[in-house]
Structures are given as C-alpha cells and as structure tokens.
Design a protein around this motif. Sequence first.
Motif, short mmCIF file in Angstrom:
data_model
loop_
_atom_site.label_atom_id
_atom_site.label_comp_id
_atom_site.label_asym_id
_atom_site.label_seq_id
_atom_site.Cartn_x
_atom_site.Cartn_y
_atom_site.Cartn_z
N SER A 8 0.86 -1.03 -0.06
CA SER A 8 -0.15 0.07 0.02
C SER A 8 1.01 1.22 -0.01
CB SER A 8 -0.91 0.24 1.33
OG SER A 8 -1.82 -1.02 1.15
N SER A 9 1.94 1.26 0.66
CA SER A 9 2.71 2.69 0.78
C SER A 9 3.67 2.50 -0.30
CB SER A 9 3.53 2.79 2.24
OG SER A 9 4.56 1.38 2.25
N ILE A 10 4.33 1.33 -0.81
CA ILE A 10 5.26 1.47 -2.02
C ILE A 10 4.79 0.71 -2.94
CG2 ILE A 10 7.56 0.67 -2.60
CD1 ILE A 10 8.63 1.28 0.34
N PHE A 11 4.01 -0.40 -2.71
CA PHE A 11 3.52 -1.37 -3.90
C PHE A 11 1.96 -1.43 -3.70
CE2 PHE A 11 7.74 -3.06 -2.44
CZ PHE A 11 8.43 -2.85 -3.84
N ILE A 12 1.50 -1.24 -4.79
CA ILE A 12 -0.17 -1.35 -4.72
C ILE A 12 -0.30 -2.48 -5.97
CG2 ILE A 12 -0.47 1.19 -4.25
CD1 ILE A 12 -0.59 1.64 -7.30
N ILE A 13 -1.63 -3.03 -5.76
CA ILE A 13 -2.02 -3.86 -6.68
C ILE A 13 -3.30 -3.87 -7.09
CG2 ILE A 13 -2.99 -5.49 -4.63
CD1 ILE A 13 -1.87 -7.96 -6.36
N ASP A 14 -3.60 -4.08 -8.34
CA ASP A 14 -4.67 -3.85 -9.01
C ASP A 14 -5.68 -5.07 -8.66
OD1 ASP A 14 -7.25 -3.94 -10.79
OD2 ASP A 14 -6.06 -2.67 -12.22
N HIS B 210 2.27 -2.47 -8.89
CA HIS B 210 3.20 -1.26 -9.49
C HIS B 210 3.85 -0.90 -8.23
CE1 HIS B 210 0.19 -1.62 -12.83
NE2 HIS B 210 1.36 -0.78 -13.75
N ALA B 211 5.02 -0.02 -8.51
CA ALA B 211 5.65 0.41 -7.31
C ALA B 211 5.20 1.89 -7.53
CB ALA B 211 7.22 0.30 -7.42
N THR B 212 4.92 2.77 -6.63
CA THR B 212 4.58 4.12 -6.51
C THR B 212 5.76 4.95 -6.06
OG1 THR B 212 3.71 3.88 -4.33
CG2 THR B 212 2.35 3.39 -5.95
N LYS B 213 6.81 4.58 -5.75
CA LYS B 213 7.91 5.60 -4.97
C LYS B 213 9.24 4.98 -5.96
CE LYS B 213 6.04 6.56 -0.47
NZ LYS B 213 6.31 6.80 0.80
#
Length: 544
Positions: free
Chosen positions: A92-98, A105-108
Amino acid sequence: MKLGKVEFCHFLQILALFLCFSGMNQAELSRSRSKPYFQSGRTRTKRSWVWNQFFVLEEYMGTDPLYVGKLHSDVDKGDGSIKYILSGEGASSIFIIDENTGDIHATKRLDREEQAYYTLRAQALDRLTNKPVEPESEFVIKIQDINDNEPKFLDGPYTAGVPEMSPVGTSVVQVTATDADDPTYGNSARVVYSILQGQPYFSVEPKTGVIKTALPNMDREAKDQYLLVIQAKDMVGQNGGLSGTTSVTVTLTDVNDNSPRFPRRSYQYNVPESLPVASVVARIKAADADVGPNAEMEYKIVDGDGLGVFKISVDKDTQEGIITIQKELDFEAKTSYTLRIEAANMHVDPRFLSLGPFSDMTTVKIIVEDVDEPPVFTSRLYSMVVSEAAKVGTIIGTVAAHDPDASNSPVRYSIDRNTDLERYFNIDANSGVITTAKTLDRETNAVHNITVLAMESQNPAQIGRGYVAITILDINDNAPEFAMEYETTVCENAQPGQVIQKISAIDKDDPPNGHQFYFSLTAEAANNHNFTLQDNKGDVTPYL
C-alpha cells in the motif's frame, strides 16, 4: 551516440521494463496440484502459489507508477469474481496491486542501497464471500541495482612514508575505495585503481590499490614530499563507470646516505693567552644533509701540536664541535697551535658504505695573542729570618719579580701596608731588598707575614704579588719572673724540715735548650735561720 549518466540509467530502466513484460508468463502465479483443499463444503485440490522472483529497477525516474509484475490464479476466469490483495513490507505505501487484474506497481522511487528486497504476501479472495480461493503465499520483490554510486575512499585523505633511496616496487600504502552498488550483480561495484597525479615517481596496483615506488634512488634531500591523486573507477574502469578520488601525501623518510662535510678546509681563531682553562676557543660544524640520528656526529683531534693543550667535544643539540682549552696558554712559550680535526657520523648505514667514508677532515689554527701580564715573582713564598736584636736598617733578604711579557718592562717594589700596619719593614723600590724599619720584639710578634707588590714601571696597573714570611729570632733580653705573688702561712707548731711553699719562675725568652733557673734567698732572708731554700732544678721548696 553517447549517453550521460541519467540517460544511461533511463535506458537500463526501459530495458528492464521490456524484460519484465516479455517474461510475464514466468512471473505470473500459477497453480500446481497438492493435497486436498476444502471450500464451501465441496472437495477440491489445494492450489499452491508458484512464482519466480520479481525484480524492479531502482531509481526509476518516470512519473507513472512502475510496473513490477502480475499475480494470477487459475481460479480467476476473468469475470471479476476474484480479487487480489497484498500485505507485508511496503504494501500500500510502496507497492499497490490492482485487485481485479493482479498487476503490481511501485509508486515510489526505490533505492537498493537503502533496502535490497521486500517480502510480501499475496492472496486471492472470492469477491462475494471475501474468502480465499488460494492459500496465502510469500514472494520477494528484489530491487535491481543500477550503477548509481561512485566509489568512495572512506579513510582518505591518506598520509604515508617510505625511506628515501628505496628500490622500485617498494610498497608505500594501500588505499581502499568502497562502492555501495551491488557487488553480486554486474560490474557496478567492481573497482579498479589508477594514479592521476604522482607519476613517474609512484604507481598503484589496479586491483589492490597498493601504492609502490616507481623510480629508483629518490632523494629526500632533493625533494622530501609528494602529493598523489588516486582514482577508483567502477564498471572495471570501462566507459560509463563512475569514479572517486583521494589524495595521498607521501613523505620520504631519511636514511644515512650523506657524509658530514666541513664548509671550509681550514679555520683560524685568535685567543688571548689569559683565557682560563676550560674556556671555549671555537665552534666548528660539519654540514650533513641528513636529519635526526642520521646527522649525529662526533669530533676528534687526530693530529697536530695542540693535542694535549686543546680538546673537542660535540654539542648534542647543534651537532657543533666545541674546542676548549685544557692547559694554560703562554704567548711567550708558544704563539700558535695547529689541530687536525675529523667529523664522523655516529650511525652509518651499511647499505651506503660504497658511497665513501662517512667522515671529513679540516684544519684549525689557533693563534695565541699576547696579553700584558702582571710581574711574576721568582717564588710564590719567601721565608726570611732576622734577630730581634737587629738594628734598624738591617737587611733581611731580597725578593725578585720580572715582567713575563716580551717587553720585559722594569719592575718597582713596595710593601702592602695592610699587611705591615706598624711599618716594621722597608723595601728598596728598585732592588727588592727588605730591611728593618723598627726595633723588633720577638715576644710581641714572632712571625711577620707581609705582601710585597711588584708593579710594571710602564703600566702601574699591572701588579704582581709576592708573599714573605719573616721569622724573628730570640735573644735573652728578658729576666726571669715569678709565676705569681706568693703569700705563705705556717703553723707555730710546724716541725723542722716541713715544706711550707713551692715557688717557680718564668722567662719570656725562648732559648733553644729551654730555661734553667737558679734560686737563692735575699741577704735579708738569709740571716733568718728559721727558713731554708732548696733548689729543685727550677722549682724551689722552702723549709722551716
């Protein structure tokens, strides 16, 4: 086309993304049959998560989330009944999943040097019942390294020393650079060393960072310090690698490769003959280009006519040779001396004996200068005798003094009246003859100690002193005296022959054989028959 550091990193990121998409089937989760798994009262086979490790490129600079990989369950028929969730590190903080597609995906922007991998847990749930359709399983997302860290010398700058005249290849110091990139992946952390400044005097081993001498016979006396710049470059030194530098200050330490050398082949010093024993005559110094113990030396007089008159020692602080007087100088006896002096190193390095003797010689000439000296008496102490009966003007004796200088100036004599307050004696100013000036009395003063002065006629300030002891000889010029006044009492019933008093006499004279007194009664007493006198060779005993 050349790529800069940033452009090259972006190129690697795009390449990694391409590889991730092309290998997605390998990264997707698949199922394999295992022991039974029960769901909703029906018996079915447990499906396990099986995956290959996910990789994500560090330092992604794009604006959109970075695609990492895809989770998929065989249960998912694509009708939206399955949803995917993530938990664990960075979920959730760095990695999110559809949750519909399982795309991660990596958000940072990620930094492998801060954290090299993340452990997460994946689960597929029935969207209606929110119950798992597959067992929860762990997987790892490893951060793929890029060459984004240059080598660093954590212990720099360095200082080191190496003896001068060292042979080529002598190790000086080892420098070490560290690279924060992944040493297990590619060449990002593989460092090679090179020397940017300090050639041709020094070299560096490319793989070890060991700095060595590269020229023979480096001379500290010519140049004692060198500043080296060492570079460490990653990517095994290839183009595009990152680099860091450090400085190394190398000091050549001294060895005894230089001999003492006198600046001059001869020296000359003038000294007055009146200089006291142990006085410093001269300081000489042999120059030595070495330092510390290698420059320590000793001096000695090896030849010359002043061997017993002078000596030489070393000043340990300045390494000077100090010449001092051992015996009194006399211009009239010798006007100059020649000394042959050697200076030699105390600590000789056997490796450099072939360079020649580590010593040097010089000549020192010492000129003795004449000094106007006071007259000198022929004797330090004169002993004279005279009778106390001597008449005024009687000659007692003669003193003699002379001017020790080459001029031999005439001398005049006088008596120091502080030693003859009563003026018993006179001295002839020219001849030095001493005579009586008053009647002498041995009993008043048996010995007279007088000081005679001798002055140069041309320089009265130059005064010599002689000492005269005059002994007065005795004559018999004093009558005996009774030692005391006697008053004697006697009892009326005293018996004849009884001793009533002993009497004695003294004499101020001092005859060579002692005194012999003779006693008798006066005429008046002799007519008194009641008493008699017995002479006991000096003592008298009167009797009734």
